[in-house]
Design a protein around this motif. Structure first.
Motif, PDB file in Angstrom:
ATOM      1  N   ARG D 219       0.832  -1.212   0.000  1.00 55.83           N
ATOM      2  CA  ARG D 219       0.000   0.000   0.000  1.00 55.83           C
ATOM      3  C   ARG D 219       0.858   1.250   0.000  1.00 55.83           C
ATOM      4  NH1 ARG D 219      -1.839   0.605   5.429  1.00 55.83           N
ATOM      5  NH2 ARG D 219      -0.058   2.009   5.559  1.00 55.83           N
ATOM      6  N   HIS D 223       0.877   4.126  -2.844  1.00 56.76           N
ATOM      7  CA  HIS D 223       0.618   5.549  -2.584  1.00 56.76           C
ATOM      8  C   HIS D 223       1.776   6.407  -3.095  1.00 56.76           C
ATOM      9  CE1 HIS D 223      -1.310   8.909  -0.396  1.00 56.76           C
ATOM     10  NE2 HIS D 223      -0.073   9.368  -0.405  1.00 56.76           N
ATOM     11  N   ILE D 226       1.725   6.632  -6.878  1.00 58.16           N
ATOM     12  CA  ILE D 226       0.638   7.527  -7.295  1.00 58.16           C
ATOM     13  C   ILE D 226       1.053   8.982  -7.090  1.00 58.16           C
ATOM     14  CG2 ILE D 226      -1.669   8.319  -6.655  1.00 58.16           C
ATOM     15  CD1 ILE D 226      -2.332   5.322  -6.046  1.00 58.16           C
ATOM     16  N   GLU D 245      -5.932  -3.055   0.601  1.00 56.80           N
ATOM     17  CA  GLU D 245      -5.261  -1.789   0.912  1.00 56.80           C
ATOM     18  C   GLU D 245      -4.704  -1.099  -0.335  1.00 56.80           C
ATOM     19  OE1 GLU D 245      -3.743  -0.761   4.390  1.00 56.80           O
ATOM     20  OE2 GLU D 245      -4.842  -2.197   5.602  1.00 56.80           O
ATOM     21  N   GLN D 249      -6.140   2.494  -2.482  1.00 54.64           N
ATOM     22  CA  GLN D 249      -5.310   3.632  -2.891  1.00 54.64           C
ATOM     23  C   GLN D 249      -5.563   3.980  -4.357  1.00 54.64           C
ATOM     24  OE1 GLN D 249      -3.193   5.505  -0.926  1.00 54.64           O
ATOM     25  NE2 GLN D 249      -4.008   4.334   0.779  1.00 54.64           N
ATOM     26  N   ARG D 251      -8.213   3.316  -6.116  1.00 57.25           N
ATOM     27  CA  ARG D 251      -9.563   3.867  -6.233  1.00 57.25           C
ATOM     28  C   ARG D 251      -9.601   5.327  -5.799  1.00 57.25           C
ATOM     29  NH1 ARG D 251     -14.233   0.313  -3.798  1.00 57.25           N
ATOM     30  NH2 ARG D 251     -13.610   1.098  -1.771  1.00 57.25           N
ATOM     31  N   TRP D 252      -8.915   5.593  -4.713  1.00 51.86           N
ATOM     32  CA  TRP D 252      -8.854   6.968  -4.221  1.00 51.86           C
ATOM     33  C   TRP D 252      -8.241   7.875  -5.289  1.00 51.86           C
ATOM     34  CZ3 TRP D 252      -3.883   9.015  -3.236  1.00 51.86           C
ATOM     35  CH2 TRP D 252      -3.833  10.256  -2.597  1.00 51.86           C
TER      36      TRP D 252
END
Ligand code: ZN
Ligand code: ZN
Ligand code: ZN
Ligand code: ZN
Ligand code: ZN
Ligand code: ZN
Ligand code: ZN
Ligand code: ZN
Lengths: 470, 470, 470, 470
Positions: D219, D223, D226, D245, D249, D251-252
């Motif tokens: 995760r 992050h 990204i 997890e 991330q 999806r966010w």
């Protein structure tokens, strides 16, 4: 391979998945071949430079529907005429059950309205306003069996609102008979409360229509409908979602694994609350009064986010036309006294495709294939018309729109074919325009000219929605 | 410094912020000094090894309240006796307005019940079941002015439920008069729908009480109440929150900046849905029937998460006692036929503090100071009793509990002083126990013995809640 | 009750929980009584109309710390003088380990700097820049044992940055010895990458400092630090959080149940990125250059949301002062060539309390009690000074600030006592101002006049943080 | 219409959008017609009762790739043989740049490996392990121009890991040349830290491979990747996502509007961490060692949620085969001493389609059309092979798989054609199986028999990904 009645040559065929250079062969009203090169054909249509897409299916239009003392500007004739001019080949209007009336009888009444008048094919959603034991126990299941496989319920409007108990009973019944429930999510009591408060404060201009039903009211009803659906374990379609707050409720439900679907409309990416101000807060703001009301640019972005990430399956017009300058339309005598009496609804069946194409495809927010899915394929799937309608492939009805992706137009009332005397999109410049519409192989509209005739369109008995399977 | 009536020596004073070794000097029923060493005092109490905390304030108890055909097991005498034995010095029960009755008259009726019977101080929340124009226009504002500054409304129960329109009117009225609204969030229609469905399926054991109001029903009502509060711009307190789903709604509202508060209770960290199974799904499950129903261990963790991160401000008992083996209690004749007739509610005013102390402080989930805040200070602040009640500091009423943090007890009905004939926590081992309770300087309970008398407690006219300020 | 050295009469005592009218009795530098009326006292201070609060504890200040070629504008003398003038009684600066140096030796160096110079009490956080085996295996555990119970690590800055492996080793060591880790979360590589890109594009004005470390860079480092803390199961404190994105990461971690704490600072609710533009993008923008950089008004709201809902425990100054018009300050020769060489940091120890009081309490965003918690109590708790520091209660050091809640001032450099030649808050109007500061019972500042002397303040050996317990 | 080389009759053609009964006409290796009935054809294939789908495109396979001291069990010959037996017609393996080597030379080396050996078509992703100035400035842009339009970077593995600065430079370069970046997201330092900790504790069995890289490590890297992509404004594809997890991330990021894409694999819906226990924690657990490691059933559900809601675009095998009982495979001498030396990877190119079909389509989690999108169409689109590959429509290569949706099989090593000596799915019962594979019109596999020959497959020069457009 046998002969074709019509061959469409040289175009680019677009489906919800693919974009390919191909000819399309039609026989007996159906597509029978999609191929690199097709010869023959009694009629040959040159589609060079054009997109060949499945005709638009508008699964949310209102035609010939009573609306208090107002009179809808479109019956089946002008409404479907407007539809085909806008690149559509199927519409699904509503057959509204007045309270106290038989559901079956109501359907028959609408059939009478439609019979011989429609320029395109049509089905009917039911609107259930009076879910009596006989309606839920007998009439509804029988009608579902007969091809009326979806219905809408309302969480607001004096004549239509169902209370929570009724919603639950109706949802439960839908689960039993495999019907798909469409829900108009706005909270009746909250709207009444706000309306009276605004009226007491003298805030009666059309603009206050928006203030009477803010987004939290729509969000609350959306959450409530979702919860009822969760309790009864039934899929639902939340129609005409207007902004971020209800969108996020639907997304939350989808992430939880609930079968909650969403529809949005052109007015929620092209109009704003400010439009209802008219000129200096005058009555011309009434031209934009619809429910839920238009929100604003930040919400446009939320709606695009929902479109892009799959929260919404369908993009419909919610065509609900009233004349503006008419005693039975927006400017009815009571409507001049308060927004509360301004009939809710705007015309849009003819402008839906160009608005989505221009703001979506041309401005880079969605792909061509998403355009087809949002305007046609997903409607067919959602409402039990697939695989008869909704794609360009062998076996489908030859319902097609030939689309010029580069054509620039400015939306004007003078271009349109609906019964309303205005369009809320007056002056909107768009890129992309339908140049020809074929209904089951017949050219019914071309370059704004209507070539079809009333009665060309027929009734569609729909299968149960695969989205509503247990 | 002048003389003291009483000096509490050698203890550790705990407030919502601080934990200090200090003596406490009391005169005329009030705390007048907190100091390292205080000499003098007509009476001296040795608090060595003990915590000296503000007496518990239980802002959610039901006493002498009619409940359909059932009879509450506690009036003011036994209820407040049980309260002080459990370390409490103030309770805030409800004055319920029966439909059709005057709100003022209802309050007077409860005063008559309480007068001369209470062992501890008390205020009244109102319960508004009939929000007529005169109730909202005159009675309620006048009663708020008179110190009844909070009231509860219900989203369920035949005799109490308000519809959305009524909720909105009541919220709007609360905003106008600065009252704090407490909301019982469970959806009436959904419960009725589920109840009838369960009954039709023969699922009538107490266990199905839980199935008749699953968490989605509480979550939906919570979202609805929050939306109504947002629309009317009024703060609300969501009471007796039972699990993750409603907790997350409250947290979401708080993050949005809405003034939404939350209360939870011992049953939501100590009982489970399974308890309602009784022995082999028998009627003894009725002992645990309350609303919202207990959920399960995963929800216990969600409730602790909400406590830990500040979603909840108060931890109350929702003491609502009925006898088990009684024709007017859990085992009433109709109650044996269906869970629907089992009176909703469990006793808990005496066990609230030990349960929170043991599971919270001793098991390391909260600090001592959070314990004081959750059981006393925040109640006083939330309901307009601060700075008279709720802390150990000069000027506060000398309402104190001396607490042995190491004392191990097992909760038994035989230890308790309520009017019920059982406790749902029978057999629960806890660490931490109240050893002495002082009400305005007078020792009213010690080691389970009641030293106070009916009438020791007086009525508290409450200020408006600072949480409800515009 | 015995006699007092000093009695503070007639004020309103404020703690993190309570606000009460009370006198405060002091003896031998400690508070010994808080009571309604205290007589006697060698000295009597009239606090009528004033708030009596625990002196501010500023747990994030930099004094006498080397910073590349720049020279910090405050050593211990001017820095603590400024602190007491601003209502503070304790500061916790950093003892920085230069790479290659012994941690113990570094601490000794700072002690030498501080010895005899401090106007207020002080502890030391360590800064670990070189986590060798001997540092982690021997020096650090020994120093924690000796009262240096917290340390800061950096995820950026050439001389300080630790890589992920080092961070993990350091976190793991902290877990073993019960130290609290403070983390400066900004990603080194991303900043270098952006800085070089900006410099290549000729974007070298101070304003581009902000562009070189946008919020996503802080958010990423915050997520990374949280993940490392999760992996090693150690609590961490994320310092100087600047906006919504990192705030939401901390909140997410807290909701997951991780022990992640947060600090924010005045610059993140009072300055904006725009300030760094100076006058027409000139070098005066350098006055506002600090790291993380100020964001904007929308982020102010996010920071308040975090304060209000408990995401942040402490509000510190991150006082890191440089002179503006100085060859060793903001206007150093290299600094004029690129933002990269403008020393990072702004003065703020003296203005922290008025800014939070004015924007927080006076503007209604937080309560008085939250003010005390955020400026004093939580710092004491977080860093092992409680219950010696951080409240007004018997047994605590008599470290107090008398505060006029109604006093209006405009922040001006001329009012301040720091070593910098400017304040970034020049011209900011505030309501609420410290009128007297007492350090262990001695009045050290009054109405802007310094009454204390260098050496009044002493070193504080701190306990392990209760927040860092296993 | 002209003649066909081959006609597939009577099948049901499935694309990412549509499912229709249609015949497929092939000429010169391409699909030229899809029609209701096609006559003629030199060869006629009866597809009654079968699905006719685009051949699987496996965009994540490793063939002939060095892996420390281990030797990959498949080169191009056995790997592509296995692929076609499993219904695939295109694979995209990786051309790995060893540190210090030229990127172009590395590509040439892989071409030599592939030349004349492949049973199906193939492209190459690059793997960049050494992003020197000349690689980023010259070699990479030139190779992108030559049809190597995507590359993978690693955030872990000794020989491959890039640090953040390198990642940023590489991302920035990708943006400039329109390449699509694939990222292996696991944090190198965290894995090393955990590995050494586990080894020190004697936890060296294969099972501890999972513990050395828990989900938080994946995760965090997700992050981070990204955030780097956000900073450089470049789209990225997060490959082989293993659980909730990292999925959340992605999806966010997608909700934020970032162009972040996701891939998942069969092992994340069919294997669990427990599998790595082998028999009583023995070395046979090594058969399941891959990275990221399999998680558990709760994560399976999260992966399905991501598939269902569109978080993931592609479902690949991450085929990375090693022999189990081999000195150069899982049981290499060092591998027996610690999980750290067990080569990471499992075979799966042949079982990908049946596993997704069975668990996805047959068990009702996805539609047939989603199956096609996830296994073929989206791979073609994502990696610049569309519209040559990825659908069944005129103009596409006649790469087809004929699929029996009702055929039940149990996956056994004896059924498979890869070079590994085991399958991690041994014993898994599935419904749905490929019965014939056509590559550009030629039948290359039928009922498990290989009819094609090495060299049938050719190199695919790929267009730039439309997902990577600026
Ligand atoms: Zn509607
Ligand atoms: Zn409508
Ligand atoms: Zn209640
Ligand atoms: Zn209650
Ligand atoms: Zn820092
Ligand atoms: Zn700092
Ligand atoms: Zn990988
Ligand atoms: Zn791989």
């Amino acid at each position: 391979m046998s002969e074709f009645d019509t061959v469409i040559r040289g175009g680019t065929v677009v489906t919800a998945a693919d974009t390919v250079r191909a000819d399309v062969g039609i026989r007996d009203g159906r597509i029978v071949a999609v191929a690199q090169t097709l010869t023959g054909g009694s009629r040959q249509i040159d589609a060079s430079g054009l997109l060949v897409m499945p005709g638009g299916i508008d699964s949310h239009v209102h035609l010939a529907q009573p609306s208090g003392e107002a009179v809808m500007a479109d019956g089946f004739e002008s409404g479907t005429r407007s539809a085909i001019a806008g690149g559509n080949t199927t519409v699904i209007p509503f057959a509204l059950q007045p309270r106290g009336a038989s559901l079956r009888q109501s359907v028959m009444d609408y059939h009478r309205e439609a019979e011989g008048r429609a320029y395109c094919d049509y089905g009917f959603h039911l609107i259930i306003s009076d879910p009596t034991a006989s309606v839920l126990g007998q009439e509804l299941p029988a009608l579902v069996e007969d091809g009326y496989t979806s219905f809408k319920v309302f969480m607001t409007y004096d004549d239509l609102v169902l209370n929570d108990r009724e919603l639950l009973e109706v949802f439960d019944c839908a689960r039993g008979c495999g019907a798909l429930v469409m829900v108009h999510c706005e909270g009746y009591d909250a709207i009444r409360f706000m309306t009276e408060k605004l009226e007491r404060a003298g805030r009666t201009a059309p603009f206050f229509h928006g203030a009477s039903r803010p987004q939290s009211v729509e969000r609350e009803a959306t959450h409530r409908a979702i919860s009822h659906a969760e309790l009864t374990d039934v899929p639902i379609m939340i129609v005409h979602v207007s902004g971020r707050e209800p969108m996020e409720q639907i997304r939350w439900a989808q992430h939880k694994g609930l079968r909650v679907y969403g529809e949005t409309c052109p007015q929620y990416v092209a109009l704003t609350e400010e439009d209802m101000k008219g000129l200096n807060m005058d009555e011309s703001g009434g031209k934009y009064v619809c429910s839920p009301p238009p929100r604003g640019p930040a919400d446009w972005e939320a709606i695009w986010e929902g479109i892009r990430t799959g929260v919404f399956q369908t993009f419909s017009s919610d065509h609900c036309p009233f004349r503006y300058a008419s005693e039975t339309g927006k400017l009815n005598p009571k409507g001049r006294t308060s927004f509360r009496w301004v009939p809710n609804g705007i015309p849009g069946v003819e402008t839906r495709l160009p608005i989505l194409f221009s703001k979506g495809v041309v401005e880079g927010r969605i792909t061509l294939n998403q355009f087809v899915a949002l305007t046609s394929t997903n409607h067919a799937r959602m409402y039990g018309l697939y695989p008869r309608k909704g794609s360009v492939a062998p076996g489908f009805d030859a319902d097609l729109v030939l689309w010029d992706p580069n054509r620039r137009e400015t939306i004007r009332q003078s271009l349109l074919h609906h019964g309303a005397d205005y369009t809320p999109y007056e002056g909107l410049a768009v890129t992309g325009w339908p140049v020809m519409t074929l209904l089951r192989g017949k050219v019914v509209a071309e370059e704004g000219r209507i070539l079809g005739a009333p009665g060309d369109g027929g009734f569609l008995r729909r299968e149960r929605s695969p989205y509503a399977l247990p």
